[in-house]
Design an enzyme around this catalytic site. Structure first.
Site, mmCIF file in Angstrom:
data_model
loop_
_atom_site.group_PDB
_atom_site.id
_atom_site.type_symbol
_atom_site.label_atom_id
_atom_site.label_comp_id
_atom_site.label_asym_id
_atom_site.label_seq_id
_atom_site.Cartn_x
_atom_site.Cartn_y
_atom_site.Cartn_z
ATOM 1 N N GLN A 232 -4.469 -1.363 9.531
ATOM 2 C CA GLN A 232 -4.482 -2.698 8.922
ATOM 3 C C GLN A 232 -5.118 -3.710 9.877
ATOM 4 O OE1 GLN A 232 -3.674 -3.312 5.769
ATOM 5 N NE2 GLN A 232 -4.054 -5.491 5.909
ATOM 6 N N LYS B 250 0.841 -1.203 0.000
ATOM 7 C CA LYS B 250 0.000 0.000 0.000
ATOM 8 C C LYS B 250 0.878 1.255 0.000
ATOM 9 C CE LYS B 250 -3.891 -2.375 2.129
ATOM 10 N NZ LYS B 250 -4.734 -2.667 3.292
ATOM 11 N N ASP C 68 -10.966 3.345 4.259
ATOM 12 C CA ASP C 68 -11.323 1.928 4.132
ATOM 13 C C ASP C 68 -12.843 1.747 4.012
ATOM 14 O OD1 ASP C 68 -9.417 -0.155 4.033
ATOM 15 O OD2 ASP C 68 -8.790 0.241 6.099
HETATM 16 N N1 GUN Z 1 -7.196 -6.556 6.134
HETATM 17 C C1 GUN Z 1 -7.607 -7.272 5.063
HETATM 18 N N2 GUN Z 1 -8.145 -6.473 4.121
HETATM 19 C C2 GUN Z 1 -8.085 -5.214 4.603
HETATM 20 C C3 GUN Z 1 -8.480 -3.956 4.091
HETATM 21 O O1 GUN Z 1 -9.026 -3.817 2.997
HETATM 22 N N3 GUN Z 1 -8.224 -2.884 4.894
HETATM 23 C C4 GUN Z 1 -7.654 -3.004 6.128
HETATM 24 N N4 GUN Z 1 -7.478 -1.908 6.841
HETATM 25 N N5 GUN Z 1 -7.282 -4.169 6.627
HETATM 26 C C5 GUN Z 1 -7.490 -5.263 5.870
#
Ligand code: GUN
Length: 295
Positions: free
Chosen positions: A98, A54, A121
């Protein structure tokens, strides 16, 4: 029949090129650099690699990323304190915590602490609510990426039967809501299947669009797919394989090799939905910065 392989990498590349232009324009016209704060608690290897990907993607398109790594034993208060600081930081337009978090931290409390206007998100209940009643909001990244892939591959959703396997807050429930809403990329009749669904194949065989987010390899086999269906595989599973340098390979939730001979379209793993998830995170961050610049 051999399915058209949906190229998520190419779709992501094209969308990221557009976002790069938007970022440059925002900087030139308004002097604003979109900023994303990434928060990772602990050392989970998969989470680490997602966070690294990311941050790399941010750098590639000109988004400033603020890396925040906390040790596994950090307290809920410390994490919420950090989020409150980021909520106040005018250089930060998006906050990504995350998931999953260590077990001693209440995920809901943490998500609730994020300013909904920085919740790129789309996990905060305010954004979940807005999405469900059709108000403008940050759409959750993986579901939004799936809708985009269907759109650019001219896969009609209106009047079709979409079957979703998995009821997570991150993928299953929101993608079902987006497919059902009265809007472009929606208007499907949606069935949401989950671990308590009896005779799963009876449902999947009816699907014109089958979204699989079960988190389990081979959840969908060729006999479970209607010929010509669009099969979207959200799974990312590590399977031990000593012939790979890392000792494992990645597979989805669908038996790709067999299903590709039945389906009309299919997403590969890797290279399908995954690159779109990150791209939609960039999209939301740019959207957030753009909105802020207009204030
Ligand atoms: N863990 C798995 N997928 C995601 C996501 O799309 N965003 C976040 N913040 N954590 C995740």
């Amino acid at each position: 029949m051999t399915a058209t392989i949906i190229d998520g990498k190419l779709a992501a590349k094209n969308l990221r090129a557009q976002l790069t232009e938007s970022v440059a324009k925002l900087k030139a016209d308004k002097g604003v650099v979109p900023g994303l704060a990434v928060v990772l608690v602990g050392d989970d290897p998969a989470s680490k690699s997602y966070v690294t990907a990311k941050e790399k993607a941010c750098a590639e398109i000109g988004i400033y990323s603020d890396d925040n790594r906390l040790p596994e034993n950090s307290s809920e208060e410390e994490l919420i304190g950090l989020i409150q600081k980021l909520n106040q930081d005018s250089q930060i337009h998006g906050i990504l915590v995350q998931l999953p978090l260590p077990r001693h931290i209440d995920e809901n409390k943490v998500i609730m602490a994020i300013d909904p206007d920085k919740d790129v998100d789309g996990f905060h209940p305010v954004n979940v609510g807005r999405m469900n009643i059709g108000q403008p909001c940050f759409l959750p990244c993986t579901p939004h990426g799936i809708i985009h892939l269907l759109k650019i591959n001219n896969i009609e959703t209106k009047g079709k039967h979409a079957v979703v396997i998995g009821r997570s807050n991150i993928v299953g429930k929101p993608v079902a809501a987006l497919l059902a809403r009265k809007a472009e990329g929606g208007n499907a009749t949606v069935t949401l299947c989950h671990t308590a669904t009896k005779n799963l194949a009876d449902f999947t065989r009816q699907a014109d669009i089958l979204v699989v987010a079960s988190g389990r390899p081979n959840t969908v086999t060729a006999d479970m797919v209607k010929p010509g269906a669009a099969v979207i595989d959200v799974g990312v599973n590590r399977v031990e394989d000593s012939s790979y340098e890392k000792g494992y390979r990645l597979v989805g939730d669908v038996d790709f090799e067999a299903v590709k001979d039945v389906a009309g379209w299919i997403t590969p793993v890797p290279g399908g939905v995954g690159p779109m998830t990150i791209t939609m995170l960039l999209y939301n961050t740019v959207q957030s910065a753009t909105m802020k610049a207009q204030c």
